[in-house]
Write a protein that holds these residues in place. Structure first.
Motif, PDB file in Angstrom:
ATOM      1  N   ASP A 168       2.950   9.882  -7.730  1.00 38.74           N
ATOM      2  CA  ASP A 168       3.929  10.078  -8.432  1.00 38.74           C
ATOM      3  C   ASP A 168       3.776  10.133 -10.329  1.00 38.74           C
ATOM      4  O   ASP A 168       4.174  11.015 -10.655  1.00 38.74           O
ATOM      5  CB  ASP A 168       5.212   9.377  -8.823  1.00 38.74           C
ATOM      6  N   ALA A 169       2.567   9.452 -10.856  1.00 31.80           N
ATOM      7  CA  ALA A 169       2.274   9.300 -12.241  1.00 31.80           C
ATOM      8  C   ALA A 169       1.412  10.297 -12.094  1.00 31.80           C
ATOM      9  O   ALA A 169       1.246  10.633 -13.218  1.00 31.80           O
ATOM     10  CB  ALA A 169       1.660   7.714 -12.292  1.00 31.80           C
ATOM     11  N   ARG A 202       0.740  -1.003   0.097  1.00 29.04           N
ATOM     12  CA  ARG A 202       0.114  -0.445   0.062  1.00 29.04           C
ATOM     13  C   ARG A 202       0.896   1.229  -0.084  1.00 29.04           C
ATOM     14  O   ARG A 202       0.301   2.161  -0.872  1.00 29.04           O
ATOM     15  CB  ARG A 202      -1.580  -0.094   1.126  1.00 29.04           C
ATOM     16  N   ALA A 203       1.826   1.064   0.844  1.00 29.91           N
ATOM     17  CA  ALA A 203       2.886   2.364   0.689  1.00 29.91           C
ATOM     18  C   ALA A 203       3.578   2.612  -0.235  1.00 29.91           C
ATOM     19  O   ALA A 203       3.261   3.926  -1.390  1.00 29.91           O
ATOM     20  CB  ALA A 203       3.732   2.705   1.934  1.00 29.91           C
ATOM     21  N   ARG A 204       3.945   1.846  -1.602  1.00 31.50           N
ATOM     22  CA  ARG A 204       4.569   1.269  -2.408  1.00 31.50           C
ATOM     23  C   ARG A 204       3.051   2.162  -3.360  1.00 31.50           C
ATOM     24  O   ARG A 204       3.804   3.151  -4.609  1.00 31.50           O
ATOM     25  CB  ARG A 204       4.942   0.296  -3.205  1.00 31.50           C
ATOM     26  N   THR A 205       2.108   1.641  -3.204  1.00 28.57           N
ATOM     27  CA  THR A 205       1.122   2.083  -4.591  1.00 28.57           C
ATOM     28  C   THR A 205       0.640   2.861  -4.333  1.00 28.57           C
ATOM     29  O   THR A 205       0.914   4.542  -5.332  1.00 28.57           O
ATOM     30  CB  THR A 205      -0.018   0.895  -3.959  1.00 28.57           C
ATOM     31  N   PRO A 237      -9.822   3.837  -5.015  1.00 31.30           N
ATOM     32  CA  PRO A 237      -9.232   3.009  -5.291  1.00 31.30           C
ATOM     33  C   PRO A 237      -8.266   4.629  -5.031  1.00 31.30           C
ATOM     34  O   PRO A 237      -8.455   5.637  -5.773  1.00 31.30           O
ATOM     35  CB  PRO A 237      -9.470   2.872  -6.671  1.00 31.30           C
ATOM     36  N   ILE A 238      -6.659   3.824  -4.782  1.00 27.07           N
ATOM     37  CA  ILE A 238      -5.487   4.933  -4.615  1.00 27.07           C
ATOM     38  C   ILE A 238      -5.045   4.949  -5.824  1.00 27.07           C
ATOM     39  O   ILE A 238      -4.608   6.892  -5.872  1.00 27.07           O
ATOM     40  CB  ILE A 238      -4.176   4.132  -3.838  1.00 27.07           C
ATOM     41  N   GLN A 239      -5.488   4.862  -6.941  1.00 26.34           N
ATOM     42  CA  GLN A 239      -4.709   5.454  -7.827  1.00 26.34           C
ATOM     43  C   GLN A 239      -5.937   6.653  -8.549  1.00 26.34           C
ATOM     44  O   GLN A 239      -5.743   7.254  -9.513  1.00 26.34           O
ATOM     45  CB  GLN A 239      -4.685   4.352  -9.549  1.00 26.34           C
ATOM     46  N   ILE A 280      -2.276   3.464   4.513  1.00 26.50           N
ATOM     47  CA  ILE A 280      -1.030   2.462   4.554  1.00 26.50           C
ATOM     48  C   ILE A 280      -1.821   1.137   5.393  1.00 26.50           C
ATOM     49  O   ILE A 280      -1.229   0.183   5.007  1.00 26.50           O
ATOM     50  CB  ILE A 280      -0.045   3.235   4.710  1.00 26.50           C
ATOM     51  N   ILE A 281      -1.466   2.114   6.512  1.00 25.76           N
ATOM     52  CA  ILE A 281      -1.819   0.371   7.741  1.00 25.76           C
ATOM     53  C   ILE A 281      -2.598   0.440   8.161  1.00 25.76           C
ATOM     54  O   ILE A 281      -2.981  -1.409   8.558  1.00 25.76           O
ATOM     55  CB  ILE A 281      -0.358   0.883   8.688  1.00 25.76           C
TER      56      ILE A 281
END
Length: 472
Positions: free
Chosen positions: A77-78, A68-71, A285-287, A319-320
């Protein structure tokens, strides 16, 4: 046998087709049941965890946190790159912070946000680079601010005029320069509990928009302070992007005004992204969050004829939260028949509000599942309660659990990774439980559980046994 379609159930709670199901949204991706029906997380079964570490027990799925952190980082970033800017993601440590968790999120490219001197020391002990730390708080002491400046904290989010003057004196005394954000109140009212909303006018955080410009002007007068930008946080456990879009729009009005007096490099829009606690919750969703929020900022900048600033965000719970599962042992069950004839089963467990205060504080809703085996009874409307001497000591207010649930069974409550361990207490002199991280079939303690001896050690009236022996 009482009907599962009980009139006491809230409208949102549905009778599950399978009382043993694990709803994807509220469990770590690794959660499953083994051949015996026991809950397994990251390759470790609930019974083996309980046998090794005892209960209550907070379990964290390391890969869930890392993924989740990486996502979050990759998504922001994107989105930033698509809109001609950059983004930084800070992990909001108040959700849950230990040295191990801090190392996980830094490994995945995140920075760390702290809000007390204690959290700052945890981050530093974890080896987090001071320049990657943001320091929040509405009442940072002079000692806390001095420590932050001394170690080179990357940014301090100033919350009051008094704090600005404290920093002015500290940076002058230390001959240092400190980057600061001004926390502004956008006035956007997030759809969340009043205690979780942080952008309405009548609350303790930040500067009203009409006062923020004066705060920035004062910062620009002080040689030891460097304006990093504006900060805003509208609340917690927020679904959708409408509130974030509106808040960003209001902040950009101030941002554009401040550009006339000098650079305003960054806009930090905080966090507060909601997650699912029950099967009916539908988080964004995160995205989608990243794309729509960053696009809204870019559109607002284009409309005002200004460049898109660098952006920052501070997810914590998102995230957690889902990575955490708390295991309890059932102690007693009791069927309570009301005057209406409706029946609610009370399931008492060996923890409660000392390890999860959120239901008592906010009326937070949780889910629960039998974790030590497969239930074979019909769904029974149940309320999971703790062992504390409080009628409000509720862990899960409404849930359907198997009718054959008995003392000695293990219950698992998912989505306890955020704001459970940090809010834990020793109410009724109950020791706080350990936190165990699991990954690839291995488990290790990352926060030691307390013993009764630990709890009693703070009582200055207890005479040590060694003293008693010596006096004899």
């Amino acid at each position: 046998m009482h009907s599962a379609a009980d009139s006491l159930a809230p409208d949102w709670l549905v009778v599950p087709e399978d009382v043993n199901d694990l709803v994807t949204a509220v469990w770590p991706a690794s959660a499953r049941r083994d051949a015996d029906g026991a809950l397994v997380i990251a390759g470790v079964s609930a019974p083996s965890l309980a046998q090794t570490f005892g209960t209550p027990l907070l379990v964290l799925d390391e890969d869930e946190v890392r993924t989740r952190a990486r996502t979050f980082r990759e998504s922001f970033d994107a989105a930033a790159a698509e809109n001609g800017t950059t983004a930084q993601v800070y992990y909001a440590g108040k959700a849950f912070l230990s040295t191990t968790v801090a190392r996980w999120v830094v490994d995945e490219g995140l920075r760390v946000d702290v809000c007390t001197g204690g959290e700052l020391e945890v981050a530093l002990a974890a080896g987090v680079a001071p320049a990657s730390i943001g320091f929040h708080g509405n009442n940072k002491s002079t000692a806390e601010l001095e420590r932050a400046v001394e170690v080179g904290v990357g940014s301090i989010i100033v919350d009051s005029a008094i704090e600005i003057e404290r920093l002015a004196a500290i940076t002058a005394r230390l001959d240092a320069t400190q980057r600061v954000f001004v926390r502004a109140i956008s006035g956007v009212h997030a759809e969340t509990h009043d205690f979780l909303a942080t952008a309405h006018e009548d609350q303790k955080f930040g500067f009203p928009l009409e006062d923020a410009a004066a705060a920035v002007a004062r910062i620009r007068e002080i040689p030891g302070l460097e304006l990093a930008g504006l900060h805003c946080h509208i609340g917690s456990q927020i679904f959708g992007v409408a509130g974030f879009r509106e808040s960003a729009s209001r902040l950009l009005e101030l941002h554009a005004e401040l550009l006339e007096g000098g650079p305003v490099p960054q806009l930090n829009l905080g966090g507060g992204f909601g997650i699912a606690y029950t099967r009916v919750d539908d988080p964004t969703p995160i995205q989608t969050l990243a794309g729509e929020i960053v696009s809204a900022v870019a559109e607002g900048c284009a409309a005002r004829g200004i460049d898109v600033p660098a952006l920052a965000f501070e997810p914590g719970r998102a995230i957690i939260g889902t990575a955490g599962v708390t295991l309890y042992e059932v102690g007693t069950t009791k069927d309570v028949v009301l005057e209406s004839g409706a029946v609610r089963r009370y399931v008492s467990v060996d923890g409660g509000m000392s390890d999860n205060a959120r239901p008592a504080l906010y009326g937070a809703q949780y889910s629960a599942r039998l974790a030590s085996r497969t239930g074979i009874g019909a769904p029974q409307l149940s309320r999971v309660v703790g062992k504390h001497c409080e009628s409000g000591d509720i862990v899960v207010d409404h849930e359907y659990l198997p009718e054959d649930l008995v003392p000695g069974d293990l219950l698992a409550v998912p989505v306890t990774g955020a704001y459970c361990a940090p809010l834990a207490s020793n109410y009724n002199h109950v020791p706080r439980p350990p936190v165990v991280a699991i990954r690839d079939g291995r488990a290790q303690v990352i926060v030691r559980g307390e013993t009764i001896a630990d709890v009693l050690a703070r009582d200055a009236g207890i005479v040590p046994a060694s003293v008693v022996t010596a006096e004899r």
